[in-house]
Design a protein around this motif. Structure first.
Motif, mmCIF file in Angstrom:
data_model
loop_
_atom_site.group_PDB
_atom_site.id
_atom_site.type_symbol
_atom_site.label_atom_id
_atom_site.label_comp_id
_atom_site.label_asym_id
_atom_site.label_seq_id
_atom_site.Cartn_x
_atom_site.Cartn_y
_atom_site.Cartn_z
ATOM 1 N N TYR A 87 -3.141 3.646 -2.731
ATOM 2 C CA TYR A 87 -2.824 3.063 -4.034
ATOM 3 C C TYR A 87 -2.208 1.695 -3.828
ATOM 4 N N TYR A 88 -2.568 0.780 -4.711
ATOM 5 C CA TYR A 88 -2.016 -0.571 -4.690
ATOM 6 C C TYR A 88 -1.953 -1.047 -6.136
ATOM 7 N N LYS A 89 -0.777 -1.444 -6.577
ATOM 8 C CA LYS A 89 -0.559 -1.878 -7.962
ATOM 9 C C LYS A 89 -1.082 -0.835 -8.951
ATOM 10 N N ILE B 192 0.841 -1.185 0.000
ATOM 11 C CA ILE B 192 0.000 0.000 0.000
ATOM 12 C C ILE B 192 0.888 1.252 0.000
ATOM 13 N N THR B 193 0.531 2.229 -0.833
ATOM 14 C CA THR B 193 1.236 3.513 -0.822
ATOM 15 C C THR B 193 0.218 4.643 -0.707
ATOM 16 N N HIS B 194 0.687 5.793 -0.262
ATOM 17 C CA HIS B 194 -0.119 7.010 -0.153
ATOM 18 C C HIS B 194 -1.392 6.784 0.658
ATOM 19 N N PHE B 195 -1.288 6.068 1.775
ATOM 20 C CA PHE B 195 -2.445 5.810 2.630
ATOM 21 C C PHE B 195 -2.871 7.093 3.325
ATOM 22 N N TYR C 245 -7.758 2.939 -4.439
ATOM 23 C CA TYR C 245 -8.876 2.319 -3.745
ATOM 24 C C TYR C 245 -9.350 3.245 -2.637
ATOM 25 N N THR C 246 -10.644 3.258 -2.402
ATOM 26 C CA THR C 246 -11.225 4.052 -1.328
ATOM 27 C C THR C 246 -12.244 3.210 -0.584
ATOM 28 N N GLY C 247 -12.483 3.599 0.664
ATOM 29 C CA GLY C 247 -13.468 2.869 1.439
ATOM 30 C C GLY C 247 -13.751 3.545 2.759
ATOM 31 N N ILE C 248 -14.562 2.878 3.551
ATOM 32 C CA ILE C 248 -14.908 3.331 4.892
ATOM 33 C C ILE C 248 -14.470 2.250 5.866
ATOM 34 N N TYR C 249 -13.738 2.676 6.883
ATOM 35 C CA TYR C 249 -13.280 1.776 7.934
ATOM 36 C C TYR C 249 -14.181 2.002 9.143
ATOM 37 N N ILE D 256 -14.682 -3.238 6.647
ATOM 38 C CA ILE D 256 -14.333 -2.315 5.568
ATOM 39 C C ILE D 256 -15.443 -2.346 4.533
ATOM 40 N N GLN D 257 -15.907 -1.168 4.175
ATOM 41 C CA GLN D 257 -16.904 -0.999 3.122
ATOM 42 C C GLN D 257 -16.194 -0.296 1.971
ATOM 43 N N TRP D 258 -16.045 -0.971 0.851
ATOM 44 C CA TRP D 258 -15.325 -0.391 -0.285
ATOM 45 C C TRP D 258 -16.224 0.599 -0.987
ATOM 46 N N THR D 259 -15.720 1.803 -1.255
ATOM 47 C CA THR D 259 -16.469 2.818 -2.005
ATOM 48 C C THR D 259 -15.918 2.963 -3.417
ATOM 49 N N SER D 260 -14.882 2.245 -3.707
ATOM 50 C CA SER D 260 -14.328 2.165 -5.057
ATOM 51 C C SER D 260 -14.489 0.713 -5.504
#
Length: 70
Positions: free
Chosen positions: A24-26, A2-5, A30-34, A40-44
């Motif tokens: 960012y990953y690969k 993971i980068t730019h968390f 990616y975005t989400g709600i923790y 985790i709920q992914w919003t992307s």
């Protein structure tokens, strides 16, 4: 890896649990709600099945470090 968390509170009252996050990953963002319970709920677009468990673990560790271990 993971980068730019980044994360920010879901609510104006920052004492209330819940956070938006992004990373960012690969070369994919990616975005989400923790949620407070670690869900985790992914919003992307959701990461691939082969990556999702590893990413959830990394997100959980980052949130524990940044939010709970102040």
């Amino acid at each position: 890896m993971i980068t730019h968390f980044q994360f920010k509170s879901l609510f104006e009252n920052k004492d209330m649990p819940g956070w938006h996050f992004s990373f960012y990953y690969k070369k994919q963002k990616y975005t989400g709600i923790y949620h407070q319970n670690g869900d985790i709920q992914w919003t992307s677009e959701k990461p691939s099945d082969e990556d999702v468990d590893q990413l959830k673990e990394q997100i959980h560790e980052l949130m524990l470090f940044h939010v709970y271990d102040k």
